[in-house]
Design an enzyme around this catalytic site. Structure first.
Site, short mmCIF file in Angstrom:
data_model
loop_
_atom_site.label_atom_id
_atom_site.label_comp_id
_atom_site.label_asym_id
_atom_site.label_seq_id
_atom_site.Cartn_x
_atom_site.Cartn_y
_atom_site.Cartn_z
N GLU A 224 -29.61 -14.97 -9.82
CA GLU A 224 -30.76 -15.81 -9.97
C GLU A 224 -32.11 -15.21 -9.39
O GLU A 224 -32.60 -15.96 -8.52
CB GLU A 224 -30.42 -17.20 -9.53
CG GLU A 224 -29.40 -17.84 -10.44
CD GLU A 224 -29.19 -19.23 -10.24
OE1 GLU A 224 -30.23 -20.02 -9.86
OE2 GLU A 224 -28.48 -19.82 -11.03
N GLU B 299 -22.32 -19.39 -13.94
CA GLU B 299 -22.42 -20.72 -13.22
C GLU B 299 -22.57 -21.90 -14.25
O GLU B 299 -23.28 -21.41 -15.17
CB GLU B 299 -23.44 -20.80 -12.19
CG GLU B 299 -23.16 -20.13 -11.07
CD GLU B 299 -24.57 -20.23 -9.97
OE1 GLU B 299 -25.13 -21.20 -9.75
OE2 GLU B 299 -24.46 -19.46 -9.05
C1 PNW Z 1 -28.29 -22.24 -8.61
N1 PNW Z 1 -33.95 -24.66 -10.29
O1 PNW Z 1 -29.33 -22.61 -8.19
C2 PNW Z 1 -27.43 -21.42 -7.69
O2 PNW Z 1 -27.08 -20.00 -8.04
C3 PNW Z 1 -26.56 -22.11 -6.70
O3 PNW Z 1 -26.32 -21.35 -5.65
C4 PNW Z 1 -26.64 -23.46 -6.74
O4 PNW Z 1 -26.25 -24.11 -5.74
C5 PNW Z 1 -26.61 -24.10 -8.10
O5 PNW Z 1 -27.42 -23.40 -8.94
C6 PNW Z 1 -27.04 -25.50 -8.10
O6 PNW Z 1 -28.12 -25.64 -7.61
C7 PNW Z 1 -30.22 -23.23 -8.75
O7 PNW Z 1 -34.64 -25.14 -9.59
C8 PNW Z 1 -31.30 -23.70 -7.67
O8 PNW Z 1 -34.12 -24.37 -11.64
C9 PNW Z 1 -32.54 -24.25 -8.42
C10 PNW Z 1 -32.79 -24.07 -9.81
C11 PNW Z 1 -31.92 -23.50 -10.55
C12 PNW Z 1 -30.62 -23.07 -10.08
#
Ligand code: PNW
Length: 464
Positions: free
Chosen positions: A172, A368
């Site tokens: 990401e 994921e």
């Molecule tokens: C992902 N957003 O994080 C990550 O790859 C993981 O480490 C995390 O624990 C999981 O998704 C759940 O959050 C994100 O704000 C964090 O759009 C924030 C966002 C998207 C993905």
């Protein structure tokens, strides 16, 4: 191929990967063990007000010491793949040039333990834990960080390259750039839309240099990058709303997909950001590095984005999206998770169909997908999480629909194997198939974990 054997049973391809995912800083703890040095997340979490309840990843689930038990749980669930990340500051302390064999040794043992359990190792080289020394030298706004990443990738590939089934260079990069350097909500907590765009390019360059390093080391597994992609939908078909969706799609999806898969930045997005930057940080030849061939497309999906253009002229100065201060984000009608994120599996289906339509017939992995709920053990210690079962079933049905429509979708990784340190939310949000008691570090498989294990055992789910 995917078949619908009975009216209500969805069967997956025979070689489908049923996986679960984690990331180093979120689960390992042992932040001082075996020569690890601080990452930007150690620094960020130590700053008051950055993380809910002042939580940090210093101990978290204790996976670094308990990895054998955790692999035994994976075997119990029947996982065919496990996606973990490698901590850069364990492998190259302080971001320097030396290889810390003790730090790399942990992943060497983990990979062997996985293989012995019949679980395919899937390794992510960068899941947000940049060595603090590299941040002190400018972090992802410094082009040199991308070169350092290439060297780090080479060091890991030399040790693990014969045993990892699937590599992700980055996890990401949108979050690293737009939250880490744009809004400051993630480490290192820097702000500014120009910073985010410069960081985006250096992360893309790092991906390309990482692919090159993995290839020159002759790794046997597939090579890819995990992008947090989504379906971006306008609230109405009014031109201003449609344009808002186009703009966000450019800055979330296409700004990564197009350089990686086509070797060009999307022209409309370049025009959108022209008032902020002429992109002179892109040097001749960079896009050739960024776009060298990869073996699969990996996407992390949680929710679709539903957007409109503000009609009252008010601006959202906190938006992560440069030039999108006029864009509003709306929840999709229906349930939301404990993150407040919409539950809408059609967004995953549409994303998968779109990847095939726009970028061709490529192997795809969902690296994921999952949901946070406020899980609490009952008196007998069990954790009943029917909402998470519904979430997983709905999204696996969307995956099945995409496979039936011809998408070459090879596997699905639930986020997450374990409850863990959920970044700025600390331990207040639980995504695991397995519950972690943070006092005892005891693990308990949730109902959703048992449900997932049953799906794996029959290679099928009941239709929602
Ligand atoms: C992902 N957003 O994080 C990550 O790859 C993981 O480490 C995390 O624990 C999981 O998704 C759940 O959050 C994100 O704000 C964090 O759009 C924030 C966002 C998207 C993905």
């Amino acid at each position: 191929t995917a078949v619908q054997t009975a009216k209500d049973v969805l069967t997956f391809p025979s070689d489908f990967w049923w996986g679960a995912a984690t990331a180093a800083y979120q689960i390992e703890g042992s932040v001082d063990a075996d020569g690890r040095t601080p990452s930007i997340w150690d620094t960020f979490a130590a700053q008051p007000g950055r993380i809910d309840n002042g939580d940090t990843g210093a101990h978290t689930t204790g996976h670094y010491r308990r990895y054998r038990d955790d692999v035994a749980l994976m075997r119990q669930l029947g996982l065919s793949a496990y996606r973990f990340s490698i901590a850069w500051p364990r492998v190259r302390p302080a971001g320097g040039n030396g290889v810390n064999e003790a730090g790399l040794g942990f992943y060497d043992r983990l990979v062997d333990e996985l293989l012995a359990a019949g679980v395919r190792p899937t390794a992510t080289l960068y899941h947000w834990d940049l060595p603090q020394e590299l941040e002190d030298a400018g972090g992802w706004t410094n082009r040199d960080t991308a070169l350092r990443f290439g060297d780090y990738a080479a060091a890991v590939a030399a040790r693990l390259g014969d045993r990892v089934a699937l590599w992700n260079t980055l996890n990401e990069p949108w979050c690293s750039a737009f939250l880490g350097y744009g809004t400051g909500g993630h480490a290192p907590g820097r702000r500014g839309h120009l910073n985010a765009l410069v960081a985006t390019h250096h992360l893309l360059l790092a991906h390309g240099l990482g692919v090159a390093a993995l290839r020159s080391a002759g790794v046997t597994g597939q090579v890819s990058v995990a992008l947090n992609a989504g379906a971006v939908r306008p609230c109405t078909d009014a031109p201003a709303d449609v344009d808002a969706a186009r703009r966000i799609d450019g800055l979330l999806n296409r700004i990564f997909f197009e350089p990686v898969l086509r070797g060009t930045y999307p022209a409309d997005t370049v025009a959108d950001i022209a008032g902020i930057t002429d992109m002179s940080y892109v040097r001749t030849g960079d896009l050739d590095v960024v776009s060298q061939p990869i073996d699969a497309v990996c996407v992390n999906y949680y929710q679709p984005d539903l957007v409109s253009a503000a009609t009252d002229g008010t601006l959202d100065e906190g938006t992560p999206y440069p030039t999108a201060q006029h864009v509003r984000f709306h929840p999709t009608p229906g349930p939301v998770t404990h993150m407040g994120w919409s539950v809408d599996p059609t967004g995953l289906r549409d994303l998968l169909l779109r990847i095939r339509r726009d970028y061709g017939d490529r192997p795809v992995y969902v690296t994921e997908n999952g949901a946070a709920y406020d899980d609490r053990p009952t008196a007998d210690g069990a954790i009943h999480d029917p909402e998470r079962i519904d979430y997983l079933r709905g999204h696996l049905a969307a995956v099945h629909e995409a496979i039936t429509a011809g998408v070459d979708l090879r596997g699905y990784f639930a986020w997450s194997l374990l409850d863990n340190f959920e970044w700025a939310f600390g331990f207040s949000r639980r995504f695991g198939l397995i519950h972690v008691d943070y006092d005892t570090l005891n693990r308990t498989v949730k109902s959703s974990g048992h449900w997932f294990a049953a799906a794996i055992a029959r290679n099928a789910i009941d239709a929602p």
